[in-house]
Design a protein around this motif. Structure first.
Motif, PDB file in Angstrom:
ATOM      1  N   GLY B 287       0.798  -1.219   0.000  1.00  0.00           N
ATOM      2  CA  GLY B 287       0.000   0.000   0.000  1.00  0.00           C
ATOM      3  C   GLY B 287       0.831   1.269   0.000  1.00  0.00           C
ATOM      4  N   THR B 288       2.022   1.204   0.598  1.00  0.00           N
ATOM      5  CA  THR B 288       2.868   2.402   0.671  1.00  0.00           C
ATOM      6  C   THR B 288       3.307   2.876  -0.726  1.00  0.00           C
ATOM      7  N   SER B 289       3.132   2.015  -1.725  1.00  0.00           N
ATOM      8  CA  SER B 289       3.529   2.398  -3.087  1.00  0.00           C
ATOM      9  C   SER B 289       2.682   3.536  -3.640  1.00  0.00           C
ATOM     10  N   LEU B 290       1.654   3.916  -2.922  1.00  0.00           N
ATOM     11  CA  LEU B 290       0.862   5.075  -3.349  1.00  0.00           C
ATOM     12  C   LEU B 290       1.753   6.301  -3.532  1.00  0.00           C
ATOM     13  N   MET B 291       2.873   6.305  -2.821  1.00  0.00           N
ATOM     14  CA  MET B 291       3.795   7.442  -2.943  1.00  0.00           C
ATOM     15  C   MET B 291       4.346   7.572  -4.370  1.00  0.00           C
ATOM     16  N   ALA B 292       4.214   6.504  -5.173  1.00  0.00           N
ATOM     17  CA  ALA B 292       4.709   6.560  -6.555  1.00  0.00           C
ATOM     18  C   ALA B 292       3.917   7.564  -7.384  1.00  0.00           C
ATOM     19  N   ILE B 293       2.657   7.746  -7.048  1.00  0.00           N
ATOM     20  CA  ILE B 293       1.779   8.558  -7.916  1.00  0.00           C
ATOM     21  C   ILE B 293       2.234  10.018  -8.003  1.00  0.00           C
ATOM     22  N   PRO B 294       2.442  10.718  -6.871  1.00  0.00           N
ATOM     23  CA  PRO B 294       2.932  12.099  -7.018  1.00  0.00           C
ATOM     24  C   PRO B 294       4.316  12.179  -7.649  1.00  0.00           C
ATOM     25  N   VAL B 295       5.142  11.176  -7.389  1.00  0.00           N
ATOM     26  CA  VAL B 295       6.506  11.205  -7.940  1.00  0.00           C
ATOM     27  C   VAL B 295       6.461  11.064  -9.464  1.00  0.00           C
ATOM     28  N   VAL B 296       5.652  10.120  -9.939  1.00  0.00           N
ATOM     29  CA  VAL B 296       5.515   9.934 -11.387  1.00  0.00           C
ATOM     30  C   VAL B 296       4.902  11.185 -12.013  1.00  0.00           C
ATOM     31  N   GLY B 297       3.906  11.752 -11.329  1.00  0.00           N
ATOM     32  CA  GLY B 297       3.275  12.976 -11.828  1.00  0.00           C
ATOM     33  C   GLY B 297       4.298  14.090 -12.004  1.00  0.00           C
ATOM     34  N   LEU B 298       5.151  14.247 -11.014  1.00  0.00           N
ATOM     35  CA  LEU B 298       6.185  15.294 -11.099  1.00  0.00           C
ATOM     36  C   LEU B 298       7.145  15.013 -12.254  1.00  0.00           C
ATOM     37  N   ALA B 299       7.542  13.745 -12.385  1.00  0.00           N
ATOM     38  CA  ALA B 299       8.490  13.383 -13.456  1.00  0.00           C
ATOM     39  C   ALA B 299       7.895  13.704 -14.829  1.00  0.00           C
ATOM     40  N   VAL B 300       6.624  13.359 -15.011  1.00  0.00           N
ATOM     41  CA  VAL B 300       5.982  13.626 -16.306  1.00  0.00           C
ATOM     42  C   VAL B 300       5.873  15.128 -16.548  1.00  0.00           C
ATOM     43  N   LEU B 301       5.507  15.838 -15.505  1.00  0.00           N
ATOM     44  CA  LEU B 301       5.362  17.296 -15.637  1.00  0.00           C
ATOM     45  C   LEU B 301       6.701  17.935 -16.016  1.00  0.00           C
ATOM     46  N   LEU B 302       7.771  17.484 -15.352  1.00  0.00           N
ATOM     47  CA  LEU B 302       9.092  18.049 -15.660  1.00  0.00           C
ATOM     48  C   LEU B 302       9.583  17.594 -17.034  1.00  0.00           C
ATOM     49  N   GLY B 303       9.254  16.351 -17.369  1.00  0.00           N
ATOM     50  CA  GLY B 303       9.751  15.790 -18.627  1.00  0.00           C
ATOM     51  C   GLY B 303       9.030  16.359 -19.840  1.00  0.00           C
ATOM     52  N   VAL B 304       7.720  16.471 -19.736  1.00  0.00           N
ATOM     53  CA  VAL B 304       6.924  16.937 -20.879  1.00  0.00           C
ATOM     54  C   VAL B 304       6.842  18.459 -20.877  1.00  0.00           C
ATOM     55  N   GLY B 305       6.752  19.030 -19.682  1.00  0.00           N
ATOM     56  CA  GLY B 305       6.700  20.489 -19.571  1.00  0.00           C
ATOM     57  C   GLY B 305       5.285  20.958 -19.310  1.00  0.00           C
ATOM     58  N   GLY B 311       0.068  17.195 -23.822  1.00  0.00           N
ATOM     59  CA  GLY B 311       1.088  16.139 -23.745  1.00  0.00           C
ATOM     60  C   GLY B 311       1.108  15.490 -22.369  1.00  0.00           C
ATOM     61  N   VAL B 312       0.982  16.323 -21.342  1.00  0.00           N
ATOM     62  CA  VAL B 312       0.959  15.785 -19.970  1.00  0.00           C
ATOM     63  C   VAL B 312      -0.263  14.892 -19.790  1.00  0.00           C
ATOM     64  N   ALA B 313      -1.407  15.376 -20.299  1.00  0.00           N
ATOM     65  CA  ALA B 313      -2.638  14.591 -20.148  1.00  0.00           C
ATOM     66  C   ALA B 313      -2.532  13.259 -20.884  1.00  0.00           C
ATOM     67  N   ARG B 314      -1.924  13.308 -22.088  1.00  0.00           N
ATOM     68  CA  ARG B 314      -1.790  12.066 -22.861  1.00  0.00           C
ATOM     69  C   ARG B 314      -0.943  11.051 -22.080  1.00  0.00           C
ATOM     70  N   ARG B 315       0.167  11.535 -21.515  1.00  0.00           N
ATOM     71  CA  ARG B 315       1.015  10.622 -20.712  1.00  0.00           C
ATOM     72  C   ARG B 315       0.245  10.114 -19.494  1.00  0.00           C
TER      73      ARG B 315
END
Lengths: 133, 555
Positions: B287-305, B311-315
């Motif tokens: 269950g603690t893996s829920l922490m992945a969601i904000p981290v992935v969100g940040l990575a996509v936001l930084l990566g796509v811009g 583009g962010v929504a598509r990812r």
């Protein structure tokens, strides 16, 4: 300027290679020469190769020596136990292994992997102390 | 995946240096092309050699650890073992009892709903929570208590308190359990412990790949980052125990690695789908893996811009679809069974002692809370059974503080630009490397805050809930130490770092773990027909989870 002081041929400025060498010839286009000079510089500033090996030997002694020479104080804080010699600790574990009823083959295996782990750890240190980079 | 990373960062391809607007970095790349492949090849060769030896050391150490820790002594090992057994033999997920329904059934003389530990596990009750423990008592030894009274109220005893954990780990372990059914319980749990080692290997491998991907020319990081993970005592411990933490750690490590790949190469559809699968599986592991969601969100936001919301929504869709497809059935099951998506309400009712530690901000600055998390990160083992000496903890703390100081120095140098004479590409990160480091740092922050947040609900919050970000912590702390070591001394420095990790492990096994084993075996004579007694052995005083005064939990 490139990372590492390598001059860029495109920036149009005079370039200085780390170590204060004249980079004019290098900036003229002989990049392989630049790399060689850089490498020589780096080698000259590096600690002698034997130092890593000597430290490796020292580390082995530092890790194993105290355990072999001095008693080990078991536990910590409120739970501190006796100060005993390493062989006593190992013997006690061996006896508990025997008591768990896995048989002699399992005991030999457990001690074998312990030895292998220690050997591999020291081999790892040998590689880690290798001076090449 | 390794091949993908390797091929993209291969010598001469220059793909690790992305094209910046205006092509400035491309120019630099071209200029360095003849020098870099040689250095990179050398680093790769050294790193590969080291990694092979590290894996041998790690696997051998883990095999030894399986035997060195007393049977079932890991945190909740009895509960995890019992979960595997239920899933393997009854093809179903266990269920938490509902306190009020349980009390009503009991009053009516009916069989209460919910799963309980089997009687044959009672000899190891000291390693569980919530199982009244007196295995040498003439009555309870043969008929373990299922009910206790607390302040004149009835509570279940020996219930399956890990039942709200997601099922992936237990499903993977079920075939191993079925294979070992004919053996003794100790042997069965040893087989299950052995089966967790590959998850540890995967975590070490991902640490290695992360370091090589992020800084392909850096032999210091290529060696010390995976070594840190392999010799971190509690990660090793998780990888030699019957528990779902290590699967969660391995899968979240994969998520972080894929995020870094995405930041380097772009979040293609293929990579985003893979990331979604990894996130979905990690949610099915712990269950603690829920922490992945904000981290992935940040990575996509930084990566796509953020300027490209489409583009962010598509990812988001590409990642979200497999995540939801994998995890939704489990959360639906939880909701249907408990009326919530974590079972915490039920746990809070059943564990009368497991109360909130305090408010979020209160815990954030609580000195004791921070100290105990630090102790648990390096020692304690299981339910706070093995306490480390203060001097040893101080030594670790000093190195940790140096790592933090070095990381701050790195951030300053990377931002301001290191002096041109410093021949150090790691100190001149390109834009994607900076973003990757930001994401890894954010993962560590989110991991810690999740532990704090859990403490606002349960006293039994623990450091291991942030272990899934270990590869991020490893790369940041080693980057910090690296910054403090002059370039020419780094080969020596990396040797000393690895030597310190090896020395720590040898000290822990000889001074703490093996005597602890002897103590436990001596204190549980019914397991060995009395052939081992405390007087014969050098032992330490031990405390099982149930011996801890509950007031001390979490503080």
């Amino acid at each position: 300027m490139m990372p590492g002081g390598v001059p860029s041929i495109d920036d149009g400025k005079s370039a200085v290679v780390s170590g204060g060498r004249d980079a004019a010839a290098v900036a003229g286009g002989d990049r392989t020469e630049t790399a060689r000079v850089e490498d020589q510089d780096r080698q000259a500033r590096r600690p002698p190769p034997w130092l890593g090996r000597a430290l490796w030997a020292l580390v082995m002694v530092a890790i194993l020596g105290p355990l072999l020479v001095f008693p080990v104080t078991l536990g910590a804080g409120d739970d501190v136990g006796d100060a005993v010699r390493l062989p006593a600790v190992l013997r006690s574990f061996d006896r508990t292994l025997a008591a768990t009823g896995w048989g002699d083959a399992a005991r030999v295996f457990v001690w074998g992997v312990a030895g292998l782990a220690l050997l591999a750890a020291f081999a790892l240190l040998w590689v880690a102390f290798a001076s090449e980079e | 995946m390794a091949e993908l990373a390797e091929s993209v960062a291969a010598p001469g391809t220059g793909a690790a240096v992305p094209l910046a607007p205006g092509g400035a970095q491309l120019d630099e790349r071209d200029a360095a092309a003849p020098a870099k492949p040689v250095a990179r090849q050398r680093v790769r060769s050294l790193a590969q050699r080291m990694f092979v030896v590290l894996l041998v050391a790690f696997v051998a150490k883990q095999l030894f650890a399986v035997a060195a820790f007393p049977a079932f002594s890991g945190h909740d090992e009895v509960a995890h073992f019992s979960y595997v057994r239920t899933l393997a033999t009854e093809a179903r997920v266990p269920v938490l009892p509902e306190l009020e329904a349980w009390r009503t059934s009991r009053q009516l003389g009916q069989e209460p709903a919910g799963d309980f530990f089997d009687t044959d596990l009672y000899p190891w009750c000291r390693f569980t929570l919530d199982w009244y423990c007196e295995p040498d008592h003439p009555r309870w030894g043969s008929d373990p208590p299922r009910v206790v009274t607390v302040r004149q109220s009835f509570y279940p005893s020996g219930f399956q308190y890990a039942a709200n954990h997601p099922p992936l780990y237990y499903a993977l372990m079920s075939p191993v359990y079925l294979l070992g059914r004919g053996f003794s319980l100790e042997t069965q749990q040893a087989l299950l412990r052995l089966a967790t080692i590959p998850f540890g290997v995967a975590t070490v491998f991902l640490a290695y790949r992360l370091a090589r991907t992020l800084f392909p020319d850096d032999s210091f990081l290529a060696i010390t980052v995976p070594a840190f993970v392999a010799f971190q005592p509690q990660i090793s411990y998780e990888s030699a125990m019957v528990n779902n933490d290590i699967l969660g750690i391995a899968l979240l490590s994969l998520v972080l690695y894929l995020c870094v790949l995405g930041l380097r190469d772009g979040f293609s559809r293929r990579l985003s789908l893979a990331l979604g699968v990894a996130v979905g599986l990690s949610l099915l592991a712990k269950g603690t893996s829920l922490m992945a969601i904000p981290v992935v969100g940040l990575a996509v936001l930084l990566g796509v811009g953020w300027r490209d919301p489409l583009g962010v929504a598509r990812r988001g869709v590409w990642i979200g679809l497999p995540t939801a497809a994998l995890a939704a059935p489990w959360y639906w099951f939880l909701y249907r069974t408990y009326g919530n998506i974590d079972g915490f309400e039920q746990i809070a009712a059943l564990q009368w002692w497991n109360r909130p530690l305090g408010g979020f901000f209160q815990l954030l600055v609580d000195r004791d809370f921070v100290l105990l998390r630090f102790k648990e990160t390096w020692g304690e083992y299981g339910w706070r059974q093995i306490h480390l000496d203060d001097r040893l903890l101080w030594a670790i703390a000093v190195v940790s503080i140096l790592g933090v100081v070095g990381l701050v120095a790195y951030a300053v140098l990377a931002r301001r630009g290191a002096p041109p004479a410093w021949d150090d590409s790691t100190l001149r990160p390109s834009a994607w490397q900076v973003k990757a480091l930001v994401v890894l740092f954010a993962a560590c922050v989110v991991g810690y805050l999740a532990v704090v947040q859990f403490g606002t609900r349960f006293a039994l919050t623990q450091a291991r809930y942030y272990f899934p970000v270990v590869i991020a912590a490893a790369i940041l702390s080693m980057l910090g130490l690296r910054t403090l070591i002059p370039a020419v001394w780094r080969p020596i420095g990396r040797g000393i770092v690895v030597a310190a990790l090896v020395a720590l492990n040898v000290t822990l096994f000889v001074g703490y773990v093996l005597p602890f084993h002897a103590s436990i075996v001596a204190q549980m004579p019914w397991l060995t027909d009395g052939t081992v007694v405390a007087d014969d052995l050098p032992t330490v005083r031990t405390r099982g989870g149930q011996d801890n005064p509950f007031g001390e939990f979490g503080r």
